[in-house]
Write a protein that holds these residues in place. Sequence first.
Motif, short mmCIF file in Angstrom:
data_model
loop_
_atom_site.label_atom_id
_atom_site.label_comp_id
_atom_site.label_asym_id
_atom_site.label_seq_id
_atom_site.Cartn_x
_atom_site.Cartn_y
_atom_site.Cartn_z
N GLY A 14 5.40 2.86 11.70
CA GLY A 14 4.25 2.99 10.82
C GLY A 14 3.63 1.63 10.51
O GLY A 14 3.95 0.60 11.12
N GLU A 15 2.75 1.61 9.54
CA GLU A 15 2.03 0.39 9.18
C GLU A 15 1.74 0.40 7.70
O GLU A 15 1.39 1.44 7.13
N ILE A 16 1.89 -0.76 7.08
CA ILE A 16 1.60 -0.92 5.67
C ILE A 16 0.69 -2.13 5.48
O ILE A 16 0.59 -2.99 6.36
N THR A 17 0.03 -2.17 4.34
CA THR A 17 -0.84 -3.29 3.99
C THR A 17 -0.20 -4.06 2.85
O THR A 17 0.16 -3.49 1.82
N SER B 187 0.82 -1.21 0.00
CA SER B 187 0.00 0.00 0.00
C SER B 187 0.86 1.26 0.00
O SER B 187 0.44 2.30 -0.48
N LYS B 188 2.09 1.16 0.54
CA LYS B 188 3.03 2.28 0.56
C LYS B 188 4.40 1.77 0.15
O LYS B 188 4.81 0.68 0.55
N GLN B 189 5.13 2.58 -0.60
CA GLN B 189 6.47 2.22 -0.99
C GLN B 189 7.52 2.71 0.00
O GLN B 189 8.67 2.30 -0.07
N GLN B 190 7.12 3.60 0.90
CA GLN B 190 8.05 4.14 1.88
C GLN B 190 7.29 4.47 3.17
O GLN B 190 6.18 5.00 3.12
N ALA B 191 7.91 4.15 4.31
CA ALA B 191 7.32 4.44 5.61
C ALA B 191 8.43 4.36 6.64
O ALA B 191 9.45 3.69 6.45
N GLY B 192 8.23 5.08 7.76
CA GLY B 192 9.21 5.08 8.82
C GLY B 192 8.90 4.04 9.88
O GLY B 192 7.83 3.42 9.90
N MET C 284 0.99 -5.08 8.45
CA MET C 284 2.18 -5.39 9.22
C MET C 284 2.88 -4.10 9.62
O MET C 284 2.85 -3.10 8.87
N PRO C 285 3.51 -4.07 10.80
CA PRO C 285 4.21 -2.85 11.24
C PRO C 285 5.53 -2.69 10.51
O PRO C 285 6.15 -3.66 10.07
N VAL C 286 5.98 -1.45 10.43
CA VAL C 286 7.26 -1.14 9.79
C VAL C 286 8.34 -1.19 10.86
O VAL C 286 8.23 -0.57 11.92
N ALA C 287 9.38 -1.96 10.59
CA ALA C 287 10.50 -2.12 11.52
C ALA C 287 11.80 -1.99 10.75
O ALA C 287 11.86 -2.22 9.54
N GLU C 288 12.86 -1.63 11.45
CA GLU C 288 14.18 -1.49 10.85
C GLU C 288 14.91 -2.83 10.89
O GLU C 288 15.05 -3.43 11.96
#
Length: 384
Positions: A70-73, A62-67, A126-130
């Motif tokens: 954040g959260e993406i689908t 759903s997003k190509q970039q996030a910190g 799913m959550p965004v993690a480093e």
Amino acid sequence: MTGQAGPAAHRNGSHRGATKPFAAPFVALLVALLPALLMLSAPGAGAADTRAADAKPVVTLSKQQAGKGGEITVKGGGWRPNALLMMLICGRSTPDRGVIGGTNSCANAEGRAVTTDGKGTFRKKMPVAEPPVPCPCVVHVATVTGEQAAADAVFVVAGHPLAALPKETGDGRLAVLATTRLEGESGILTWFGAPPARQLVLTVGNLGSTPVKDPVFEVGTAHGVFAPQWEEQQWRGTIASGRKAQIKLPVELTAGAHGDYQVSLRYGGKVLAEQPWGVGRPWGVTLFWILLCLVVPAAVFRIGMAVVDKVRPRSSRAPGRARRRPLRGTGKSPKTPKPRRAPGPAEGPTAVPTDGPASTTAALPWFTPDSAPSENRPTTKGHS
């Protein structure tokens, strides 16, 4: 007219009778092929079958970039129906080269599991993690069980370090040419909790232009949905360009391991083969614990009874006057045997009776004939 009509009619009747045997098989064949012709004439039927055969797993974001935080689908299609998948954000990865370093380059703690539907599609947040290594990063989706399949989608973790990928070397490239298998059997010690051990056997070929000498493989074992634990193992030998070789690598699990495991082989950061391994439960350990639960309480009970017997107060009665218990069933006390009197000194011969009144007196037992007083022997008492 009659002569002409007769032969003509005969010839026409003969021609119609001769064509019937040939027409019947043709009609039956046409009826049999009619359903196939209708299916082939349906628009897009062949194209749909081709698309189904050539379908590959696809992942979209759903997003190509996030910190971080954040959260993406994540959406997917073309997967095996009702398949269990694992979604991870991995660093040092590209869709072309895959995940360099395997799942050690991924944020495993923040991964998510998802199951596809009957059409092979899924949708999951799913959550965004480093990841533990620098980007470029991807969202890596792979099957957990069954036939292996994976797909990557480019993703940018905002604020995460960025580094160039390691350069590809000109070394030989190894590929698996035959089905892998596990050889070996479990012994009696494994039944009592010893580490299960096998040999991973596979045939690899060198697809590169240079020979591969003493390659170092990574053998990983995974239990359930957990990431595999990798261990480096070196194979001694040289695989020339265009040649193949059979490789045997030892695989060992931890003590007491049981359940469904998966053995993976990786070379150059790329997984070459995976093999399932079902390990039986060590029932000997279970039997040991059952016996321990029975023996220990019994031993503690015996020790306690011995301690109670030691500290129990004794009876205050004299030892010689012990209470006599009545006989069972009679209610009477047993008779105590009378003590025997010790035999006295030897008695002398019985005096022979003599004439006169004194002859009727019997000799006393404590006097002997020598010590008895006589008429001729004077006594001390009254002797002057």
